[in-house]
Write a protein that holds these residues in place. Sequence first.
Motif, mmCIF file in Angstrom:
data_model
loop_
_atom_site.group_PDB
_atom_site.id
_atom_site.type_symbol
_atom_site.label_atom_id
_atom_site.label_comp_id
_atom_site.label_asym_id
_atom_site.label_seq_id
_atom_site.Cartn_x
_atom_site.Cartn_y
_atom_site.Cartn_z
ATOM 1 N N HIS A 213 0.812 -1.206 0.000
ATOM 2 C CA HIS A 213 0.000 0.000 0.000
ATOM 3 C C HIS A 213 0.852 1.267 0.000
ATOM 4 C CE1 HIS A 213 -2.483 3.268 1.643
ATOM 5 N NE2 HIS A 213 -3.526 2.620 1.164
ATOM 6 N N GLY A 214 1.802 1.350 0.933
ATOM 7 C CA GLY A 214 2.696 2.504 0.989
ATOM 8 C C GLY A 214 2.307 3.559 2.006
ATOM 9 N N ASP A 215 1.070 3.524 2.494
ATOM 10 C CA ASP A 215 0.631 4.489 3.520
ATOM 11 C C ASP A 215 -0.488 3.859 4.339
ATOM 12 O OD1 ASP A 215 0.442 6.773 5.017
ATOM 13 O OD2 ASP A 215 -0.701 7.909 3.545
ATOM 14 N N LEU A 216 -0.181 2.714 4.925
ATOM 15 C CA LEU A 216 -1.210 1.842 5.482
ATOM 16 C C LEU A 216 -1.529 2.179 6.936
ATOM 17 C CD1 LEU A 216 -2.921 -0.614 4.614
ATOM 18 C CD2 LEU A 216 -1.150 -2.073 5.581
ATOM 19 N N HIS A 217 -2.151 3.336 7.172
ATOM 20 C CA HIS A 217 -2.651 3.628 8.505
ATOM 21 C C HIS A 217 -4.170 3.413 8.519
ATOM 22 C CE1 HIS A 217 -4.134 7.522 7.047
ATOM 23 N NE2 HIS A 217 -2.946 7.722 6.495
ATOM 24 N N ILE A 234 -3.686 4.758 -2.050
ATOM 25 C CA ILE A 234 -2.415 4.081 -2.319
ATOM 26 C C ILE A 234 -1.317 5.123 -2.537
ATOM 27 C CG2 ILE A 234 -1.194 2.668 -4.018
ATOM 28 C CD1 ILE A 234 -3.029 0.945 -2.520
ATOM 29 N N ASN A 235 -0.125 4.856 -1.985
ATOM 30 C CA ASN A 235 1.005 5.775 -2.187
ATOM 31 C C ASN A 235 1.957 5.193 -3.227
ATOM 32 O OD1 ASN A 235 3.598 7.185 -1.830
ATOM 33 N ND2 ASN A 235 2.597 8.129 -0.074
ATOM 34 N N GLU A 236 2.261 5.991 -4.251
ATOM 35 C CA GLU A 236 3.088 5.521 -5.354
ATOM 36 C C GLU A 236 4.263 6.454 -5.614
ATOM 37 O OE1 GLU A 236 4.337 3.498 -8.953
ATOM 38 O OE2 GLU A 236 3.489 2.930 -7.059
ATOM 39 N N SER A 244 9.044 -2.651 2.420
ATOM 40 C CA SER A 244 9.249 -3.868 3.200
ATOM 41 C C SER A 244 8.003 -4.166 4.028
ATOM 42 C CB SER A 244 10.464 -3.723 4.116
ATOM 43 O OG SER A 244 10.158 -2.896 5.224
ATOM 44 N N ILE A 245 7.844 -5.411 4.406
ATOM 45 C CA ILE A 245 6.679 -5.784 5.216
ATOM 46 C C ILE A 245 6.716 -5.055 6.558
ATOM 47 C CG2 ILE A 245 7.717 -7.826 6.322
ATOM 48 C CD1 ILE A 245 4.132 -7.597 4.909
ATOM 49 N N GLU A 246 7.918 -4.817 7.085
ATOM 50 C CA GLU A 246 8.044 -4.090 8.356
ATOM 51 C C GLU A 246 7.615 -2.640 8.215
ATOM 52 O OE1 GLU A 246 10.784 -7.600 8.756
ATOM 53 O OE2 GLU A 246 10.292 -6.161 7.185
ATOM 54 N N PHE A 247 7.890 -2.046 7.053
ATOM 55 C CA PHE A 247 7.429 -0.674 6.821
ATOM 56 C C PHE A 247 5.903 -0.625 6.789
ATOM 57 C CE2 PHE A 247 5.718 2.339 3.718
ATOM 58 C CZ PHE A 247 6.099 3.533 4.301
ATOM 59 N N GLU A 248 5.282 -1.550 6.053
ATOM 60 C CA GLU A 248 3.820 -1.577 5.976
ATOM 61 C C GLU A 248 3.204 -1.702 7.369
ATOM 62 O OE1 GLU A 248 1.505 -2.502 2.589
ATOM 63 O OE2 GLU A 248 2.699 -0.666 2.638
ATOM 64 N N LEU A 249 3.765 -2.608 8.173
ATOM 65 C CA LEU A 249 3.226 -2.826 9.513
ATOM 66 C C LEU A 249 3.554 -1.661 10.441
ATOM 67 C CD1 LEU A 249 4.016 -6.629 9.784
ATOM 68 C CD2 LEU A 249 1.734 -5.602 9.823
ATOM 69 N N GLY A 250 4.703 -1.025 10.237
ATOM 70 C CA GLY A 250 5.048 0.143 11.040
ATOM 71 C C GLY A 250 4.067 1.285 10.831
ATOM 72 N N ARG A 251 3.657 1.516 9.570
ATOM 73 C CA ARG A 251 2.648 2.540 9.283
ATOM 74 C C ARG A 251 1.321 2.195 9.965
ATOM 75 N NH1 ARG A 251 4.070 7.383 7.293
ATOM 76 N NH2 ARG A 251 1.981 7.596 6.425
ATOM 77 N N LEU A 252 0.979 0.908 9.936
ATOM 78 C CA LEU A 252 -0.259 0.471 10.569
ATOM 79 C C LEU A 252 -0.204 0.701 12.082
ATOM 80 C CD1 LEU A 252 -3.016 -0.962 10.115
ATOM 81 C CD2 LEU A 252 -1.828 -3.130 10.526
ATOM 82 N N MET A 253 0.912 0.332 12.700
ATOM 83 C CA MET A 253 1.041 0.477 14.148
ATOM 84 C C MET A 253 1.082 1.939 14.583
ATOM 85 S SD MET A 253 0.838 -2.537 15.231
ATOM 86 C CE MET A 253 1.147 -2.103 16.925
ATOM 87 N N MET A 254 1.580 2.803 13.728
ATOM 88 C CA MET A 254 1.614 4.234 14.011
ATOM 89 C C MET A 254 0.223 4.780 14.326
ATOM 90 S SD MET A 254 2.689 7.187 11.275
ATOM 91 C CE MET A 254 1.131 6.968 10.392
#
Length: 360
Positions: A213-217, A234-236, A244-254
């Motif tokens: 996604h790129g901006d998964l909050h 979607i962020n492009e 990375s999967i960690e980036f996607e999840l980091g945005r979600l956790m934020m």
Amino acid sequence: MVNMQEGRLKIKTKLGILTEIINGNLDKKTSQGALVRILEDKNKKKYVIKSAKKTSSYNLLLQQIKRMRILRNSGVNIIPKLLEFSVNKNQAYYIMPFIKGVSGYQKYVQEVKSEIEFKNRFNDLIMQLNSRLWSKGKFFYEDHYFSRRQNYVVDRGMKDIEEFIKIYPLFQDKLIINGVAIYSLKTLFLQIKSALTFLDDLFKNTKIPQFTHGDLHLDNILVQADGKITVIDINENEQRKNNSIEFELGRLMMSFYREIITNRHYEITTEGVNDFRIKLHKKGLKILNLRFKAYEEIFQNKNLTYWFHDKEKSCKVIEFMEALHLVNVFFRRPKSEIIPTYILGTLLLFKSLSNLKLLR
């Protein structure tokens, strides 16, 4: 061409003539500076249009259209259909179906009444993200991932800090938060800049899904009555083509700290110069507990194990991404959120860098 009549948008499309409904202005729901409106046709069928003129979010919209087409053509149905789009030298827009649902914040935070309910809902969320997005394609690795994909975040944050301390010069010094002395945000960013080789090595074994996604909050997640989710906005941009999967999840956790800050579930008092006391209200403590449970669900979910080479390391990387992306936009938040985001975000980044043993 998108036109305004009597303050409401009206447009002739392949779908017919669409007119903005009363209370259909969603411009404040996006931070990207685009025009977002709910429209309806003569039969009262609803649609959503996102539009930008050349002088505003035009390039961002072009990138979104491109990525949405790629995803939909690859069988990724977790994003809305592109019913129509138009691009000319002065304006771009796209039209998608109106999806009746609630935001991720409402579904996974505000409405939750118990830990069990949260676990069930959040587990369903990450299962859908995995099965309908991340696992729809292949994965790969990327050398110098942090330098190529995340370093710009630090550079942008450094520029904002320079403007910020012109207004609040005391924030260029160390902070004391709840009795603990921590480095200023500028110092933390400089520490990150000096550790690019270490950080590139840290991300060396992180998997990058083909589709992300790129901006998964949580505000970019719509949840329908049956629990089915749709991700929007979607962020492009160039740096987020590979996430990375960690980036996607980091945005979600934020999202959890963002909810605490936005709805002021906290109290910050001062004991002296740069000496702050943070006290979370009851709702703030509840949200912080949900964040903790979310981390548990991520690393207990067997379907996500596939993505993690080393769970302990991945957890630290997600926490780092969460903190970095919470705090780096502090100066771009609404005025009432700037200082709370700076203080809470700096504290979170300090803790994550300490866990990575990056602080001297």
